[in-house]
Design a protein around this motif. Sequence first.
Motif, short mmCIF file in Angstrom:
data_model
loop_
_atom_site.label_atom_id
_atom_site.label_comp_id
_atom_site.label_asym_id
_atom_site.label_seq_id
_atom_site.Cartn_x
_atom_site.Cartn_y
_atom_site.Cartn_z
N UNK A 88 2.40 -10.30 -9.73
CA UNK A 88 3.75 -9.96 -9.27
C UNK A 88 4.40 -8.88 -10.12
N UNK A 89 5.24 -8.13 -9.48
CA UNK A 89 6.11 -7.18 -10.18
C UNK A 89 7.48 -7.29 -9.52
N UNK A 90 8.45 -7.82 -10.24
CA UNK A 90 9.79 -8.04 -9.70
C UNK A 90 10.73 -6.97 -10.24
N UNK A 91 11.49 -6.37 -9.34
CA UNK A 91 12.27 -5.18 -9.68
C UNK A 91 13.72 -5.38 -9.26
N UNK A 92 14.64 -5.04 -10.17
CA UNK A 92 16.06 -5.02 -9.81
C UNK A 92 16.33 -3.72 -9.07
N UNK A 93 16.49 -3.82 -7.75
CA UNK A 93 16.70 -2.63 -6.93
C UNK A 93 17.22 -3.04 -5.57
#
Length: 329
Positions: A88-93
Amino acid sequence: MFRSHRMGEPEPPAPAGHVPVLLDRVLELLAPALTRPGAVLVDATLGLGGHSEALLRAHPELRLVGLDRDRQALRLAAQRLAPFAGRTHLVHAVYDQLPEVLDDLELTGIDGALFDLGVSSMQLDLVERGFSYAQDAPLDMRMDEQDPLTAEEIVNSYPVPRLARVLREFGEERFALRIAQAIGRRRAEHRLTSTAELAELVRQAIPAATRRTGGHPAKRTFQALRIEVNSELAAVQAAIPAALQALTVGGRIVVLAYHSLEDRIVKRSFAELALDQTPPDLPVALAAAGPQIRLLSRGSEPATEAEIAANPRAASVRLRAAERIREAA
Protein backbone atom coordinates in the motif's frame (compact mmCIF):
# COMPACT_ATOMS: atom_id res chain seq x y z
CA MET A 1 7.84 2.02 -4.20
CA PHE A 2 4.67 1.05 -2.33
CA ARG A 3 4.60 1.50 1.42
CA SER A 4 2.20 2.09 4.27
CA HIS A 5 1.91 5.78 5.16
CA ARG A 6 1.30 6.44 8.86
CA MET A 7 0.40 9.85 10.19
CA GLY A 8 0.65 11.14 13.77
CA GLU A 9 -0.32 9.33 16.94
CA PRO A 10 -2.41 6.14 16.90
CA GLU A 11 -6.16 6.60 17.04
CA PRO A 12 -9.00 4.24 17.91
CA PRO A 13 -9.79 1.69 15.21
CA ALA A 14 -12.54 2.36 12.69
CA PRO A 15 -16.03 1.81 14.06
CA ALA A 16 -17.10 -1.81 13.89
CA GLY A 17 -20.38 -0.72 12.30
CA HIS A 18 -18.69 0.78 9.23
CA VAL A 19 -20.16 -0.99 6.20
CA PRO A 20 -18.70 -0.19 2.75
CA VAL A 21 -21.46 0.61 0.26
CA LEU A 22 -22.13 -1.96 -2.52
CA LEU A 23 -19.04 -3.92 -1.48
CA ASP A 24 -19.94 -7.18 -3.23
CA ARG A 25 -20.78 -5.41 -6.49
CA VAL A 26 -17.56 -3.39 -6.35
CA LEU A 27 -15.53 -6.57 -5.82
CA GLU A 28 -17.32 -8.30 -8.69
CA LEU A 29 -16.83 -5.46 -11.16
CA LEU A 30 -13.15 -4.82 -10.40
CA ALA A 31 -12.06 -8.47 -10.10
CA PRO A 32 -11.27 -9.15 -13.80
CA ALA A 33 -8.86 -6.21 -13.89
CA LEU A 34 -7.16 -6.91 -10.57
CA THR A 35 -6.19 -10.56 -11.09
CA ARG A 36 -3.32 -9.56 -13.37
CA PRO A 37 0.19 -9.95 -11.86
CA GLY A 38 1.32 -6.68 -10.29
CA ALA A 39 -2.08 -5.04 -10.71
CA VAL A 40 -2.40 -1.53 -9.29
CA LEU A 41 -5.64 -0.12 -7.89
CA VAL A 42 -6.26 3.52 -7.04
CA ASP A 43 -8.84 4.01 -4.30
CA ALA A 44 -9.35 7.71 -4.87
CA THR A 45 -11.59 8.16 -1.83
CA LEU A 46 -10.00 5.86 0.72
CA GLY A 47 -12.12 6.87 3.71
CA LEU A 48 -11.90 4.22 6.43
CA GLY A 49 -10.46 1.73 3.95
CA GLY A 50 -13.34 -0.74 3.90
CA HIS A 51 -13.42 -1.27 0.13
CA SER A 52 -9.63 -1.35 -0.09
CA GLU A 53 -9.26 -3.90 2.70
CA ALA A 54 -11.67 -6.28 0.96
CA LEU A 55 -9.94 -5.83 -2.39
CA LEU A 56 -6.48 -6.43 -0.92
CA ARG A 57 -7.73 -9.60 0.76
CA ALA A 58 -9.35 -10.82 -2.44
CA HIS A 59 -6.26 -10.20 -4.58
CA PRO A 60 -3.01 -11.21 -2.81
CA GLU A 61 -0.78 -9.58 -5.45
CA LEU A 62 -2.72 -6.34 -5.69
CA ARG A 63 -0.95 -3.07 -4.95
CA LEU A 64 -2.98 -0.15 -3.65
CA VAL A 65 -2.63 3.60 -4.00
CA GLY A 66 -5.09 5.16 -1.55
CA LEU A 67 -5.97 8.87 -1.65
CA ASP A 68 -7.92 10.95 0.84
CA ARG A 69 -8.03 14.64 1.69
CA ASP A 70 -9.05 13.87 5.28
CA ARG A 71 -5.98 13.37 7.48
CA GLN A 72 -7.99 11.68 10.21
CA ALA A 73 -9.41 9.17 7.72
CA LEU A 74 -5.90 8.42 6.46
CA ARG A 75 -4.67 7.69 9.98
CA LEU A 76 -7.53 5.29 10.63
CA ALA A 77 -7.17 3.64 7.22
CA ALA A 78 -3.45 3.14 7.80
CA GLN A 79 -4.26 1.17 10.95
CA ARG A 80 -6.88 -0.90 9.20
CA LEU A 81 -4.60 -1.68 6.26
CA ALA A 82 -1.47 -2.32 8.36
CA PRO A 83 -1.50 -6.08 7.53
CA PHE A 84 -0.99 -5.09 3.88
CA ALA A 85 1.68 -2.45 4.51
CA GLY A 86 4.05 -3.84 1.88
CA ARG A 87 1.41 -3.42 -0.82
CA THR A 88 0.00 0.00 0.00
CA HIS A 89 0.86 3.63 -0.51
CA LEU A 90 -1.52 6.05 1.20
CA VAL A 91 -1.41 9.67 0.13
CA HIS A 92 -2.93 12.85 1.53
CA ALA A 93 -4.44 14.30 -1.64
CA VAL A 94 -7.71 15.31 -3.27
CA TYR A 95 -8.68 12.94 -6.05
CA ASP A 96 -8.25 15.58 -8.74
CA GLN A 97 -4.52 15.40 -7.91
CA LEU A 98 -4.43 11.83 -9.25
CA PRO A 99 -2.11 12.61 -12.21
CA GLU A 100 0.48 14.20 -9.88
CA VAL A 101 0.27 11.28 -7.45
CA LEU A 102 0.83 8.77 -10.25
CA ASP A 103 3.74 10.82 -11.58
CA ASP A 104 5.34 10.89 -8.12
CA LEU A 105 5.03 7.09 -7.95
CA GLU A 106 6.35 6.72 -11.51
CA LEU A 107 3.21 4.88 -12.56
CA THR A 108 2.30 5.21 -16.22
CA GLY A 109 -0.96 3.28 -15.92
CA ILE A 110 -3.31 1.65 -13.44
CA ASP A 111 -5.50 -1.45 -13.59
CA GLY A 112 -8.38 -0.27 -11.44
CA ALA A 113 -9.90 2.90 -10.00
CA LEU A 114 -12.56 3.28 -7.34
CA PHE A 115 -14.40 6.45 -6.37
CA ASP A 116 -16.84 6.49 -3.44
CA LEU A 117 -17.90 10.12 -3.69
CA GLY A 118 -19.48 12.49 -1.19
CA VAL A 119 -19.16 12.69 2.57
CA SER A 120 -17.88 9.61 4.39
CA SER A 121 -19.61 7.78 7.22
CA MET A 122 -16.81 8.83 9.58
CA GLN A 123 -17.26 12.51 8.73
CA LEU A 124 -21.01 12.27 9.32
CA ASP A 125 -20.57 10.41 12.59
CA LEU A 126 -18.06 12.87 14.07
CA VAL A 127 -20.41 15.58 15.31
CA GLU A 128 -17.68 18.19 15.70
CA ARG A 129 -16.98 18.19 11.94
CA GLY A 130 -20.32 19.94 11.35
CA PHE A 131 -21.53 17.89 8.38
CA SER A 132 -24.81 16.82 9.98
CA TYR A 133 -27.93 18.85 10.64
CA ALA A 134 -29.11 16.26 13.18
CA GLN A 135 -26.88 17.45 16.03
CA ASP A 136 -25.49 20.84 17.02
CA ALA A 137 -21.88 21.55 16.09
CA PRO A 138 -19.71 24.34 14.68
CA LEU A 139 -20.42 25.24 11.05
CA ASP A 140 -17.29 23.65 9.60
CA MET A 141 -17.84 20.93 6.91
CA ARG A 142 -14.21 20.81 5.78
CA MET A 143 -13.02 17.40 4.60
CA ASP A 144 -9.46 18.64 5.11
CA GLU A 145 -9.43 20.50 8.40
CA GLN A 146 -6.46 22.59 7.28
CA ASP A 147 -8.34 24.14 4.36
CA PRO A 148 -9.20 27.82 4.99
CA LEU A 149 -12.84 27.94 3.84
CA THR A 150 -15.58 26.78 6.24
CA ALA A 151 -19.37 26.68 6.04
CA GLU A 152 -19.40 29.40 8.71
CA GLU A 153 -17.41 31.70 6.46
CA ILE A 154 -19.76 31.05 3.53
CA VAL A 155 -23.03 31.72 5.36
CA ASN A 156 -21.65 34.86 7.02
CA SER A 157 -19.75 36.45 4.12
CA TYR A 158 -21.25 35.43 0.77
CA PRO A 159 -23.60 38.09 -0.66
CA VAL A 160 -27.20 36.87 -0.63
CA PRO A 161 -27.41 36.37 -4.45
CA ARG A 162 -24.19 34.32 -4.44
CA LEU A 163 -25.36 32.27 -1.48
CA ALA A 164 -28.69 31.61 -3.20
CA ARG A 165 -26.85 30.45 -6.32
CA VAL A 166 -24.78 27.98 -4.28
CA LEU A 167 -27.93 26.55 -2.67
CA ARG A 168 -29.75 26.35 -6.00
CA GLU A 169 -26.93 24.85 -8.07
CA PHE A 170 -25.29 22.53 -5.55
CA GLY A 171 -28.32 21.68 -3.41
CA GLU A 172 -30.97 21.83 -6.15
CA GLU A 173 -32.97 23.76 -3.56
CA ARG A 174 -36.25 25.25 -4.86
CA PHE A 175 -36.36 27.83 -2.06
CA ALA A 176 -32.73 28.90 -2.37
CA LEU A 177 -33.45 32.63 -2.48
CA ARG A 178 -35.83 32.50 0.49
CA ILE A 179 -33.26 30.60 2.54
CA ALA A 180 -30.41 32.93 1.52
CA GLN A 181 -32.50 35.98 2.41
CA ALA A 182 -33.36 34.47 5.81
CA ILE A 183 -29.66 33.84 6.43
CA GLY A 184 -28.90 37.42 5.40
CA ARG A 185 -31.41 38.79 7.93
CA ARG A 186 -30.15 36.58 10.75
CA ARG A 187 -26.46 37.32 10.21
CA ALA A 188 -27.25 41.06 10.36
CA GLU A 189 -28.24 40.37 13.98
CA HIS A 190 -25.36 38.08 14.89
CA ARG A 191 -22.81 35.78 13.31
CA LEU A 192 -24.08 32.28 12.45
CA THR A 193 -21.82 29.63 13.97
CA SER A 194 -24.09 26.67 14.79
CA THR A 195 -25.41 23.83 12.64
CA ALA A 196 -28.52 23.64 14.81
CA GLU A 197 -29.32 27.32 14.36
CA LEU A 198 -28.80 27.10 10.61
CA ALA A 199 -30.95 23.96 10.31
CA GLU A 200 -33.80 25.63 12.22
CA LEU A 201 -33.44 28.81 10.17
CA VAL A 202 -33.76 26.81 6.96
CA ARG A 203 -36.77 24.93 8.34
CA GLN A 204 -38.52 28.21 9.10
CA ALA A 205 -37.70 29.67 5.67
CA ILE A 206 -39.34 26.80 3.78
CA PRO A 207 -43.16 26.76 3.38
CA ALA A 208 -44.89 24.58 5.97
CA ALA A 209 -46.52 22.33 3.35
CA THR A 210 -43.12 21.52 1.85
CA ARG A 211 -41.58 20.77 5.26
CA ARG A 212 -43.91 17.81 5.73
CA THR A 213 -42.37 15.76 2.89
CA GLY A 214 -38.96 14.88 1.48
CA GLY A 215 -36.91 14.42 4.63
CA HIS A 216 -35.23 17.09 6.74
CA PRO A 217 -35.80 20.61 5.28
CA ALA A 218 -32.10 21.49 5.72
CA LYS A 219 -30.76 18.47 3.82
CA ARG A 220 -30.25 20.27 0.51
CA THR A 221 -28.77 23.38 2.12
CA PHE A 222 -26.20 21.35 4.06
CA GLN A 223 -25.33 19.38 0.91
CA ALA A 224 -24.80 22.59 -1.06
CA LEU A 225 -22.60 24.16 1.61
CA ARG A 226 -20.49 21.00 1.92
CA ILE A 227 -19.95 20.88 -1.85
CA GLU A 228 -18.98 24.56 -1.92
CA VAL A 229 -16.62 24.27 1.06
CA ASN A 230 -14.77 21.33 -0.49
CA SER A 231 -15.05 22.24 -4.21
CA GLU A 232 -16.37 18.72 -4.71
CA LEU A 233 -17.91 19.00 -8.17
CA ALA A 234 -14.86 20.70 -9.66
CA ALA A 235 -12.72 17.90 -8.26
CA VAL A 236 -15.01 15.23 -9.73
CA GLN A 237 -14.98 16.95 -13.13
CA ALA A 238 -11.19 16.78 -13.22
CA ALA A 239 -10.67 13.42 -11.51
CA ILE A 240 -12.95 11.07 -13.48
CA PRO A 241 -11.40 11.87 -16.90
CA ALA A 242 -7.92 11.64 -15.35
CA ALA A 243 -8.67 8.19 -13.93
CA LEU A 244 -10.11 7.00 -17.25
CA GLN A 245 -7.01 8.26 -19.01
CA ALA A 246 -4.75 6.40 -16.58
CA LEU A 247 -6.46 3.02 -17.08
CA THR A 248 -4.55 0.43 -19.08
CA VAL A 249 -6.43 -1.67 -21.62
CA GLY A 250 -8.55 -4.09 -19.63
CA GLY A 251 -8.48 -1.76 -16.63
CA ARG A 252 -11.75 -0.96 -14.89
CA ILE A 253 -13.27 1.96 -13.02
CA VAL A 254 -16.17 1.94 -10.55
CA VAL A 255 -17.79 5.15 -9.30
CA LEU A 256 -20.33 5.43 -6.48
CA ALA A 257 -22.21 8.74 -6.56
CA TYR A 258 -24.81 9.91 -4.06
CA HIS A 259 -26.62 12.75 -5.77
CA SER A 260 -27.60 13.69 -9.30
CA LEU A 261 -24.94 16.38 -9.74
CA GLU A 262 -22.08 13.94 -9.20
CA ASP A 263 -23.75 11.20 -11.23
CA ARG A 264 -24.32 13.57 -14.16
CA ILE A 265 -20.61 14.40 -14.32
CA VAL A 266 -19.67 10.70 -14.23
CA LYS A 267 -22.25 9.87 -16.91
CA ARG A 268 -20.90 12.56 -19.26
CA SER A 269 -17.28 11.54 -18.70
CA PHE A 270 -18.06 7.91 -19.49
CA ALA A 271 -20.24 8.77 -22.50
CA GLU A 272 -17.50 10.79 -24.17
CA LEU A 273 -15.19 7.76 -24.30
CA ALA A 274 -17.88 5.15 -24.95
CA LEU A 275 -18.98 6.63 -28.29
CA ASP A 276 -17.68 5.80 -31.74
CA GLN A 277 -16.17 9.04 -33.08
CA THR A 278 -16.03 7.93 -36.72
CA PRO A 279 -17.30 10.79 -38.95
CA PRO A 280 -20.90 10.02 -40.00
CA ASP A 281 -20.11 10.37 -43.72
CA LEU A 282 -17.62 7.46 -43.70
CA PRO A 283 -18.98 4.05 -44.80
CA VAL A 284 -17.03 2.02 -42.22
CA ALA A 285 -16.01 2.63 -38.63
CA LEU A 286 -12.41 3.71 -38.05
CA ALA A 287 -10.53 1.62 -35.50
CA ALA A 288 -8.72 4.70 -34.23
CA ALA A 289 -12.03 6.48 -33.68
CA GLY A 290 -13.86 3.64 -31.97
CA PRO A 291 -14.99 3.63 -28.37
CA GLN A 292 -12.20 3.73 -25.78
CA ILE A 293 -14.29 2.24 -22.98
CA ARG A 294 -17.08 -0.29 -22.56
CA LEU A 295 -19.84 0.47 -20.09
CA LEU A 296 -20.26 -2.30 -17.51
CA SER A 297 -23.46 -1.00 -15.92
CA ARG A 298 -26.76 -0.34 -17.61
CA GLY A 299 -27.28 3.27 -16.69
CA SER A 300 -26.68 3.93 -13.01
CA GLU A 301 -27.25 1.01 -10.66
CA PRO A 302 -29.02 1.59 -7.32
CA ALA A 303 -28.54 -0.51 -4.23
CA THR A 304 -30.89 -3.41 -3.68
CA GLU A 305 -33.60 -3.29 -1.03
CA ALA A 306 -31.65 -5.85 0.99
CA GLU A 307 -28.51 -3.70 0.91
CA ILE A 308 -30.40 -0.59 1.94
CA ALA A 309 -32.00 -2.48 4.82
CA ALA A 310 -28.54 -3.59 6.01
CA ASN A 311 -26.86 -0.24 5.30
CA PRO A 312 -29.25 2.75 5.11
CA ARG A 313 -26.49 5.00 3.75
CA ALA A 314 -26.72 3.04 0.49
CA ALA A 315 -30.22 4.41 -0.18
CA SER A 316 -29.09 7.20 -2.50
CA VAL A 317 -26.10 5.53 -4.14
CA ARG A 318 -25.82 5.24 -7.93
CA LEU A 319 -23.07 3.04 -9.36
CA ARG A 320 -21.46 3.35 -12.80
CA ALA A 321 -18.60 1.21 -14.11
CA ALA A 322 -16.55 0.94 -17.28
CA GLU A 323 -13.63 -0.96 -18.80
CA ARG A 324 -10.96 0.47 -21.11
CA ILE A 325 -10.97 -1.47 -24.38
CA ARG A 326 -8.37 0.42 -26.40
CA GLU A 327 -5.68 3.02 -25.97
CA ALA A 328 -6.39 6.65 -26.78
CA ALA A 329 -5.40 7.56 -30.31
